[in-house]
Enzyme design. Sequence first.
Site, short mmCIF file in Angstrom:
data_model
loop_
_atom_site.label_atom_id
_atom_site.label_comp_id
_atom_site.label_asym_id
_atom_site.label_seq_id
_atom_site.Cartn_x
_atom_site.Cartn_y
_atom_site.Cartn_z
N GLY A 22 0.78 -1.23 0.00
CA GLY A 22 0.00 0.00 0.00
C GLY A 22 0.81 1.28 0.00
O GLY A 22 0.24 2.36 0.05
N GLY A 24 2.67 2.29 -2.48
CA GLY A 24 2.84 2.78 -3.84
C GLY A 24 4.05 2.20 -4.55
O GLY A 24 4.57 2.79 -5.50
N LYS A 25 4.46 1.02 -4.10
CA LYS A 25 5.64 0.37 -4.67
C LYS A 25 5.45 0.03 -6.14
O LYS A 25 6.31 0.30 -6.98
CB LYS A 25 5.92 -0.87 -3.84
CG LYS A 25 7.24 -1.55 -4.09
CD LYS A 25 7.50 -2.60 -3.04
CE LYS A 25 6.55 -3.78 -3.08
NZ LYS A 25 5.26 -3.61 -2.46
N THR A 26 4.30 -0.57 -6.47
CA THR A 26 4.04 -0.97 -7.85
C THR A 26 3.93 0.23 -8.78
O THR A 26 4.51 0.23 -9.88
CB THR A 26 2.76 -1.82 -7.94
OG1 THR A 26 2.96 -3.04 -7.21
CG2 THR A 26 2.41 -2.16 -9.37
N SER A 27 3.21 1.27 -8.37
CA SER A 27 3.08 2.45 -9.23
C SER A 27 4.42 3.14 -9.43
O SER A 27 4.74 3.62 -10.52
CB SER A 27 2.06 3.43 -8.64
OG SER A 27 2.41 3.82 -7.33
N ASP A 49 5.15 -9.89 -6.67
CA ASP A 49 4.24 -9.58 -5.57
C ASP A 49 2.95 -10.38 -5.72
O ASP A 49 2.29 -10.28 -6.76
CB ASP A 49 3.92 -8.08 -5.60
CG ASP A 49 3.18 -7.61 -4.36
OD1 ASP A 49 2.54 -8.45 -3.70
OD2 ASP A 49 3.23 -6.41 -4.06
N THR A 507 -3.93 -2.22 -3.40
CA THR A 507 -3.13 -3.27 -2.77
C THR A 507 -3.71 -3.74 -1.45
O THR A 507 -3.85 -4.95 -1.22
CB THR A 507 -1.67 -2.80 -2.58
OG1 THR A 507 -1.11 -2.50 -3.86
CG2 THR A 507 -0.84 -3.87 -1.91
#
Length: 591
Positions: A22, A24-27, A49, A507
């Site tokens: 949550g 914002g790792k993926t974005s 992930d 997430t």
Amino acid sequence: MDAQFNPNDIKTKFLFLTGKGGVGKTSTACATAVALADQDEKVLLISTDPASNLQDVFHMDLSSTPTVIPDVENLFVSNIDPEASAKAYREKMVGPYRNKLPEAVVTTMEEQLSGACTVEIAAFDEFTSFLTKSEIVDQYDHIIFDTAPTGHTLRLLQLPTAWNGFLEESTHGASCLGPLSGLADKKDLYANAVSALSDGTRTTLVLVSRPDSSSLTEADRASRELKELDINNQILIVNGLLEDHNEKDEVASTFYARQREALEEMPENLNQMKVYSLPYVPYSLTGIDNLRHLFTSYKEKIMDATIERQEINLPGLKTVVDDFSMNGTKLIFTMGKGGVGKTTIASAIAVGLVEKGHRVHLTTTDPAAHLEYQFQSEQQNERLTISSIDPKHEVEKYKAKVLEESIKDLDEESLAYLKEDLESPCTEEIAIFQAFAEVVAKSENEVVVIDTAPTGHTLLLLDASEAYSKEIARSTGKVPESAKKLLPQIRNLKETAVVIVTLAEATPVLEASRLQDDLRRANIDPKWWVINQSLYATHTSDPILKGKALAEQEWIQKAHDTFGENTALIPWFSEEKIGYNKLKDFMVENK
């Protein structure tokens, strides 16, 4: 803080992003990949992930095979499915024993290979080739790993080092990773992967955090543990920093002030590295255009004019407490990922029930929960008692007890097997569960609220272990009577309720749904979903926060319509609810 993050500052081939779910790792990983590809760099983005939503970000189906992204020349994306990898790994380990060993033994083997550690080793096994095989590595200028949340990642990175020593000494193949002898032929591959990760000229470790104390504390812990593995080339990205705000809006002013306060109190270890920021944006970071905008300096429209506020009428926490009080619920678990406010919700439920006249015992095993801080030293209601369970103490006590009870019946080889098995991550959850069971067994004529509950995997493992113990002595040892009684009690919907706590973001909601699936495998249906810290529920007028509130609607609806049987919504509070009297504020119903 050094400056706003610019992907062009990255000079290493490998970028390894880590952080709590949550943050914002993926974005951040996706936007970085697009930016580098736009600079004529050939980029491969890989996700390991379990809660990855790369397909949602790029609006296309993805697989473990690198796929070219339309409209972004030079960008390839691979979405490794760790669950599918774990399933194949599990069958490889268990398959040869089917119809050869008793069914109870096979069932226990399968459940031992159903935990998070198996998912991680299977995912790691897949992505090591992207770190070590020259025929793959040499194709790209940058390879970006969007990894699992911090706790998963730490174990994932620690495994190769552990195996290098373990495989040299062990022939037993114990631990919840399953028979490791089948992995021995990959020993050199794992050693090379560790070498690549610890080489600062090849790898940059990117710690991603939100500007809040919980996320920064977790990033600090991750940083220190990674440094112990000689992964020292680290930078920190503080994601979601509110740059401007409407000073007349109470929510926005408090939101802004809390972020600045958290940054001022940032752990010294993090202050010593390069620290970058990324802005708090009101739009969803999906689609190529929005990803490209994240790193640009010009201002775009603050809110998407096509999004209108929908009326979502969900009850508040008062309704949840009323439900438990009216139905005579005796045992309440709050579950959820770190950072969603699980401990606060557990505390508020306990206070709400006390205010309705119930005697309540509140307990937690979360070492970061700090119930003393939550309640401070103010006078509490005499009907409320509080305790905490120390995981480290319980694990050591559990291991010692198992060894004491087993040592006289085991030969040297079996004892070595047992000691190895007790080092598995599953051991901690089982030890804590048994400590929970003792607390519940001692509690009569009161409601017990438990923060940080055991997973469905742990419950099934205990169940399977009980059957297995009738056939052969094993690492979980003798299941205590208190645990035997608690297992069926947890499955009794008339006595027990599970509350899943989440946030109105992609997430956290997806991770909460996975947690629910895990519980349902153990025949446990969560009673309530609680969506915490919602900006949508504040009616903020600040342009940026209002845009974010509108973006929450999709995930509030998905949680309510798709996942949660009963769903409650709690607003983001301008004031931190510390102390017994302030926790009563959660009992004010939504307007």
